[in-house]
Design a protein around this motif. Structure first.
Motif, mmCIF file in Angstrom:
data_model
loop_
_atom_site.group_PDB
_atom_site.id
_atom_site.type_symbol
_atom_site.label_atom_id
_atom_site.label_comp_id
_atom_site.label_asym_id
_atom_site.label_seq_id
_atom_site.Cartn_x
_atom_site.Cartn_y
_atom_site.Cartn_z
ATOM 1 N N GLU A 292 40.340 -2.433 -49.260
ATOM 2 C CA GLU A 292 41.703 -1.919 -49.080
ATOM 3 C C GLU A 292 42.183 -2.137 -47.645
ATOM 4 O OE1 GLU A 292 43.912 -0.712 -51.396
ATOM 5 O OE2 GLU A 292 42.364 -1.411 -52.775
ATOM 6 N N GLN A 293 41.242 -1.972 -46.690
ATOM 7 C CA GLN A 293 41.603 -2.206 -45.286
ATOM 8 C C GLN A 293 41.980 -3.666 -45.068
ATOM 9 O OE1 GLN A 293 41.810 -0.049 -42.588
ATOM 10 N NE2 GLN A 293 42.605 -1.859 -41.563
ATOM 11 N N LEU A 294 41.221 -4.586 -45.695
ATOM 12 C CA LEU A 294 41.541 -6.007 -45.576
ATOM 13 C C LEU A 294 42.926 -6.281 -46.147
ATOM 14 C CD1 LEU A 294 38.178 -7.680 -46.638
ATOM 15 C CD2 LEU A 294 39.074 -7.426 -44.332
ATOM 16 N N LYS A 295 43.216 -5.643 -47.279
ATOM 17 C CA LYS A 295 44.532 -5.816 -47.907
ATOM 18 C C LYS A 295 45.626 -5.364 -46.933
ATOM 19 C CE LYS A 295 47.044 -3.956 -51.853
ATOM 20 N NZ LYS A 295 46.926 -3.126 -53.053
ATOM 21 N N THR A 296 45.374 -4.255 -46.259
ATOM 22 C CA THR A 296 46.344 -3.767 -45.267
ATOM 23 C C THR A 296 46.547 -4.789 -44.157
ATOM 24 O OG1 THR A 296 45.479 -1.557 -45.684
ATOM 25 C CG2 THR A 296 46.923 -1.804 -43.787
ATOM 26 N N ASN A 297 45.450 -5.404 -43.718
ATOM 27 C CA ASN A 297 45.571 -6.437 -42.684
ATOM 28 C C ASN A 297 46.442 -7.592 -43.139
ATOM 29 O OD1 ASN A 297 43.857 -4.970 -41.064
ATOM 30 N ND2 ASN A 297 42.032 -6.156 -41.573
ATOM 31 N N VAL A 298 46.281 -7.977 -44.419
ATOM 32 C CA VAL A 298 47.094 -9.074 -44.954
ATOM 33 C C VAL A 298 48.572 -8.684 -44.936
ATOM 34 C CG1 VAL A 298 47.570 -10.494 -46.991
ATOM 35 C CG2 VAL A 298 45.221 -9.896 -46.430
ATOM 36 N N ILE A 299 48.842 -7.445 -45.348
ATOM 37 C CA ILE A 299 50.232 -6.969 -45.395
ATOM 38 C C ILE A 299 50.850 -6.982 -43.999
ATOM 39 C CG2 ILE A 299 51.729 -5.026 -46.019
ATOM 40 C CD1 ILE A 299 50.423 -5.985 -48.492
ATOM 41 N N GLN A 300 50.060 -6.577 -42.999
ATOM 42 C CA GLN A 300 50.627 -6.403 -41.657
ATOM 43 C C GLN A 300 50.865 -7.706 -40.912
ATOM 44 O OE1 GLN A 300 47.942 -3.781 -39.688
ATOM 45 N NE2 GLN A 300 48.981 -1.940 -40.415
ATOM 46 N N HIS A 301 49.938 -8.656 -41.074
ATOM 47 C CA HIS A 301 50.077 -9.895 -40.306
ATOM 48 C C HIS A 301 50.208 -11.088 -41.228
ATOM 49 C CE1 HIS A 301 48.144 -7.378 -37.142
ATOM 50 N NE2 HIS A 301 49.014 -8.026 -36.395
ATOM 51 N N ASP A 302 51.115 -11.981 -40.862
ATOM 52 C CA ASP A 302 51.305 -13.208 -41.615
ATOM 53 C C ASP A 302 50.643 -14.339 -40.838
ATOM 54 O OD1 ASP A 302 54.155 -15.369 -42.160
ATOM 55 O OD2 ASP A 302 52.310 -15.169 -43.318
ATOM 56 N N LEU A 303 49.807 -15.122 -41.518
ATOM 57 C CA LEU A 303 49.119 -16.215 -40.837
ATOM 58 C C LEU A 303 49.566 -17.558 -41.392
ATOM 59 C CD1 LEU A 303 45.390 -14.968 -40.828
ATOM 60 C CD2 LEU A 303 47.196 -14.439 -39.197
ATOM 61 N N LEU A 304 49.542 -18.566 -40.545
ATOM 62 C CA LEU A 304 49.859 -19.928 -40.989
ATOM 63 C C LEU A 304 48.930 -20.360 -42.112
ATOM 64 C CD1 LEU A 304 51.320 -22.684 -40.563
ATOM 65 C CD2 LEU A 304 49.526 -23.240 -38.939
ATOM 66 N N VAL A 305 47.640 -19.990 -41.989
ATOM 67 C CA VAL A 305 46.681 -20.419 -43.017
ATOM 68 C C VAL A 305 47.021 -19.836 -44.387
ATOM 69 C CG1 VAL A 305 44.740 -20.912 -41.501
ATOM 70 C CG2 VAL A 305 45.047 -18.605 -42.387
ATOM 71 N N ASP A 306 47.819 -18.759 -44.412
ATOM 72 C CA ASP A 306 48.217 -18.194 -45.707
ATOM 73 C C ASP A 306 48.940 -19.234 -46.545
ATOM 74 O OD1 ASP A 306 49.081 -14.827 -44.537
ATOM 75 O OD2 ASP A 306 47.167 -15.849 -44.824
ATOM 76 N N SER A 307 49.802 -20.020 -45.892
ATOM 77 C CA SER A 307 50.525 -21.053 -46.639
ATOM 78 C C SER A 307 49.572 -22.110 -47.154
ATOM 79 C CB SER A 307 51.584 -21.705 -45.754
ATOM 80 O OG SER A 307 52.423 -20.718 -45.213
#
Lengths: 175, 510
Positions: free
Chosen positions: B264-279
């Motif tokens: 759940e904490q990792l999920k929160t990190n994803v929500i908070q920060h957007d990374l180039l690698v996400d694309s």
């Protein structure tokens, strides 16, 4: 018991080859490295440490001074010690190696180690109690071990990747 | 204590620390107590006896040499480390140029509105259709293969011209690989006289002969929660109904409340920060899911797991034994200041192939458990497919093993394919680098991955690749071009992996 590294002078390699180095085409397979210990009082060598670079087998000969009157003799300490199990492949080619004074041949180890048995009913220790001072030193060492474990705290499981909540990055670094 | 002893003590303390709280620790403790009661065990010589046993039996790899620096543990051969370093630099450059060309930052904090939006559609990210046309993958598998082909050992006397010492295949480094007699010894449970799931559970075989008993044993292993026994057991394949639990047992995964919290904490990190690698992750998932009839249902899971994985800093610890190193960056405006140095992405991996997660979705439906299993499989096995190292399960060794097996046992086929410009590795590389995910039918893939876990090695991938070529040898001998050879090997979805492996290892006249 503390160990001290002994200053030594490692000479360049000399190829052992029959015939003239310049005219014969074969590449020598045996090289000799002389190691001298200038201006050091007699010492007892415990360990030799080195990093291998594609040497397959190692022999070590030592010139020992026994007494003032007899001339020093060359003694072979190690013969054809295998560093690379397959010289044509990379195994062991760049490993760090330590050779100890007592490279004893394989000794027999207690039977119970080679045939571990499944859980059984505990058998009462009947004859011969172990030496109390040995046991107490072993127990002390185990105690030190548990202290070491307790001392190293579990690192925080959820690691932070940002710095004070900030993770704004421009570019990757090439260092 | 001498220096050597205190080094060993520290390593033991670290291992004990890692094991603490796990099931395995409790099992070891019980066994140790039981053993201590035995009269033949002398407490005063216990430590020396065990040390001597470790040295002689060769069962356990000794702790690394105290003089060896950390990079030696990642990869002992200097030229391989250098090659991995250059490869990584190329990847960094590629990512940086993507940043500057598209004017997109590597990482940024999401505005609150965007965070809410992402949270709302967390379970259906697959419905999004963002424009990803400008994003290209960081590298293509064939780029990586070219780097492996160009690896050279500077100490290897090869000569420039083709000679009997030149390797006939593409890989030119002299790593030690097993031959068939050694593989037979290693994979002894795959032999003709041992029952296998994938062979002896077919409809023609009465279940009383093997299957029923095998299932019963599997249930017993699970009941006793014996991790080592589970690993031994799955060498003969795992029954479908027991596989999820068996794999979790082997990987020492148990879903504790703190694991769910961690996810759940990792999920929160994803929500908070957007990374180039996400694309890049999005693009890879879309490709994986859309290409495969079986995987598209798991598209949403794939996003969740991969996005969380990229934020997971615990993955950084595997870099101690991975020849790769995590990319570094600095907080904007703080270039060069070490207290503002961070890893990017947080887990240090800028490429992960979604295909290695997809098969796991068949086994695990709870996101945090799926995540844990995938992460453990990645840091134990799959990372070796993406970095340059001399490890026997590393991709370089697998490629060389494949080529050597083919060359030694199917020399005519190998020669023919070389002559027509169809070097076999160019075809099989993509299978091995994805651990055959997306190429085999799912049930067959899972039987294959059973053996990866059972034998704790990826060598079976190279053996299977060679076995596939052996199986289609007759057709391959008739083709006259690379394209035609690829066509013969394009569809592996009908293959049964266990018979292929068994025949290749145990039933081929050598």
């Amino acid at each position: 018991m503390s160990r001290v590294s002994v200053p030594c002078h490692v000479k360049g390699t000399v190829a052992l080859q029959v015939g003239d180095v310049r005219t014969s085409h074969g590449r020598p397979g045996v090289l000799v490295i002389d190691v001298t210990f200038p201006s050091v009082a007699p010492f007892e060598l415990q360990e030799i440490t080195f990093k291998n670079y594609y040497t397959a087998f190692l022999s070590i000969r030592v010139r020992q001074h026994t007494s003032m009157h007899t001339p020093a003799k060359w003694v072979t300490c190690l013969r054809d010690h295998c560093l690379m199990p397959n010289p044509h492949s990379e195994e062991g080619a760049q490993d760090y190696v330590s050779l100890f004074k007592h490279q004893s041949p394989s000794m027999t180890f207690p039977k119970w180690l080679s045939h571990p048995v499944p859980c059984e009913q505990p058998v009462p220790l009947l004859e011969g109690l172990p030496d109390p001072s040995r046991v107490s030193s072993e127990v002390q060492q185990m105690w030190a071990l548990t202290e070491m474990i307790r001392a190293s705290h579990t690192s925080a499981r959820i690691g932070r990747f940002d710095v004070d909540g900030c993770y704004d990055l421009n570019l990757l670094s090439y260092t | 204590m001498s220096q050597e002893e205190s080094d060993i003590s520290l390593i033991i303390a670290q291992i004990v620390q890692k094991l603490k709280g796990s099931n395995l620790y409790a099992q070891l403790e019980r066994q140790a107590w039981a053993s201590l009661q035995r009269p033949e065990i002398k407490l005063e010589s216990l430590k020396e006896d065990i040390k001597e046993f470790f040295k002689i039996s060769g069962l356990f790899p000794l702790p690394s040499h105290p003089a060896a620096p950390p990079e030696h543990l990642k990869e002992p051969l200097v030229y391989m480390r250098k090659a991995q370093g250059s490869w990584e630099k190329r990847i960094l450059k590629s990512l940086n140029s993507m940043c500057t060309e598209l004017s997109i930052p590597l990482a940024r904090k999401r505005p609150v509105g965007e965070q809410k939006e992402l949270l709302n559609k967390w379970n259906e990210m697959g419905t999004d259709e963002p424009d990803l046309s400008l994003f290209r993958p960081v590298y293509a598998p064939k780029d990586f293969l070219e780097v492996l082909i160009n690896l050279r050992n500077p100490n290897y006397e090869n000569g420039d011209s083709l000679s009997f010492r030149t390797h006939l295949g593409l890989i030119q480094v002299p790593l030690k690989v097993k031959d068939i007699p050694e593989l037979k010894e290693c994979f002894i449970e795959l032999g003709l006289n041992t029952g296998q799931l994938g062979i002896d559970d077919s409809t023609q075989v009465p279940p009383e002969l093997f299957e029923n008993e095998h299932v019963r044993i599997g249930q017993k292993v699970l009941a006793e929660q014996d991790s080592a026994a589970a690993q031994q057991y799955v060498r003969q394949g795992s029954p479908t109904a027991l596989r999820a639990e068996l794999w979790a047992l082997i990987l020492n995964i148990s879903s504790q409340p703190e694991d769910i919290l961690y996810y759940e904490q990792l999920k929160t990190n994803v929500i908070q920060h957007d990374l180039l690698v996400d694309s890049l992750i999005y693009k890879d998932v879309k490709l994986t899911a859309s290409n495969d009839d079986y995987y598209f249902v798991f598209e949403d899971y794939l996003y969740q797991v991969l996005l969380c994985f990229s934020r997971d800093t615990s993955v950084l610890s595997h870099f101690a034994y991975n020849s790769a190193s995590p990319p570094k960056s600095y907080i904007r405006g703080k270039l060069g200041l070490e207290e503002y140095a961070v890893f990017y992405p947080p887990n240090g991996k800028s490429n992960v192939i979604a295909s290695s997660i997809a098969p796991l979705c068949f086994l695990y439906h709870e996101p945090s458990k799926l995540y844990q299993i995938f992460r453990e499989m990645y840091v134990r096995f799959f990372f070796r497919l993406h970095s340059i190292s001399s490890h026997p399960s590393g991709i370089v060794s697998l490629c060389l093993l494949f080529e050597t097996l083919l060359q030694t046992y199917l020399p005519q086929l190998f020669y023919h394919l070389r002559e027509i410009g169809a070097q076999p590795l160019r075809i099989s590389f993509k299978w091995m680098v994805r651990a055959f995910s997306g190429y085999l039918a799912t049930d067959q893939l899972l039987l294959l991955w059973d053996r990866i876990l059972g034998y704790n090695s990826l060598e079976i991938l190279a053996v299977l690749a060679a076995a596939v070529f052996a199986f289609r040898a007759v057709n391959l001998m008739e083709v006259t071009s690379l394209a035609a050879a690829e066509a013969v090997l394009a569809d592996l979805s009908t293959l049964k992996v266990m018979p292929l492996l068994q025949i290749f290892l145990f039933a081929t006249v050598t």
